[in-house]
Scaffold this motif. Sequence first.
Motif, short mmCIF file in Angstrom:
data_model
loop_
_atom_site.label_atom_id
_atom_site.label_comp_id
_atom_site.label_asym_id
_atom_site.label_seq_id
_atom_site.Cartn_x
_atom_site.Cartn_y
_atom_site.Cartn_z
N SER A 225 -1.61 -5.55 -1.15
CA SER A 225 -0.89 -5.80 0.10
C SER A 225 0.47 -6.44 -0.15
N ILE A 226 0.95 -6.38 -1.39
CA ILE A 226 2.24 -6.98 -1.73
C ILE A 226 3.35 -5.99 -1.38
N PRO A 227 4.34 -6.38 -0.55
CA PRO A 227 5.42 -5.46 -0.13
C PRO A 227 6.20 -4.92 -1.32
N ASN A 228 6.70 -3.70 -1.16
CA ASN A 228 7.56 -3.04 -2.13
C ASN A 228 6.89 -2.80 -3.49
N THR A 229 5.58 -2.70 -3.51
CA THR A 229 4.86 -2.40 -4.74
C THR A 229 4.94 -0.90 -5.04
N TYR A 231 3.09 1.79 -5.92
CA TYR A 231 1.70 2.21 -6.05
C TYR A 231 1.58 3.53 -6.82
N ASN A 283 8.15 7.90 -0.06
CA ASN A 283 7.39 6.88 0.66
C ASN A 283 6.00 7.39 1.04
N ASP A 287 2.45 5.86 -0.13
CA ASP A 287 1.42 5.51 0.84
C ASP A 287 0.09 6.18 0.48
N HIS A 290 -1.36 4.41 -2.42
CA HIS A 290 -1.93 3.15 -1.94
C HIS A 290 -3.33 3.37 -1.36
#
Length: 303
Positions: A225-229, A231, A283, A287, A290
């Motif tokens: 849940s860490i932003p800008n990771t 994935y 993006n 996602d 993720h």
Amino acid sequence: MSTEGYQSPADTSLNIHEEQRASPGKTPIQILHEYGTKSGHLPVYVMEKAEGEAHQPSFVFSVTIGDVSCTGQGPSKKAAKHQAAEAALNSLNIDAGIVNVSGRSADSNGVVAETNNHPNSVGILQELALQRGWRLPEYSILMEAGPPHKREFTVTCRMESLSEKAVGNSKKAAKKAAAEKMVAKLQSLSGCSEITWTPKPSVRFENLRNSAAEKMSSLRRSPLSIPNTDYIQMMLDLSKEQGFEVTYFDIDELTVNGQYQCLAELSTSPVTVCHGTGISCSNAHNDAAHSALQYIKIMASSK
């Protein structure tokens, strides 16, 4: 998120319907393929659409055999293909009991080689998959471009963990070109014209669950849940460590909110397919990666 190994109620009703056919134990896909082999027009399946939420996806596949083209929809790729094959059988009024494939021509390996001195790459891949127990090749339309009088189609051909992309002035031409590139890749990987390449064994979830390797252990601890990771990179590192393949499929259709869509497919057993959206293709890929990581984390942590 979904896996092709999950049997939904729709799959169950489909299986019941199959058992009522004239040839017990044969699926519509197998029956249609036998008919296509005998008639000289092998069926070709194309994924036309993948939509819905990650936990409840919906797939639409078309099948073309000769001059007949039908579609099917289902909660998994397998179910959608079966529905399309069933529709084609009904359209052709085929009685499964009279299908006879004894007259087919094949090379020494049982793989259809040539028709009228022109390599039938689509047929070669189809026969190869059936002969060796691989998943049937999948053709996905990635893009349609150009004016109406000069359309250009981009199609991807998937064979196990391999993927090839080609462009043509019709869906049929693009599929044929993609299949030809796939045959060439298989021959290249085999080191000769005879295809001897074999896919890597599928990675089962119990292997992931029992793994104490670095990336898997890190995934279990990660909050995701860490932003800008990144994935995508995280998934790539994990797939290399655990030995499975990750393939991203861009969906041409935007969401109702105007966002890009894609599917991330993992060559696990059962196959894992996760959906992603975003303001750009990259993006959407991130996602989907993720979502796939979240799914693996849940599956690899459960006992």
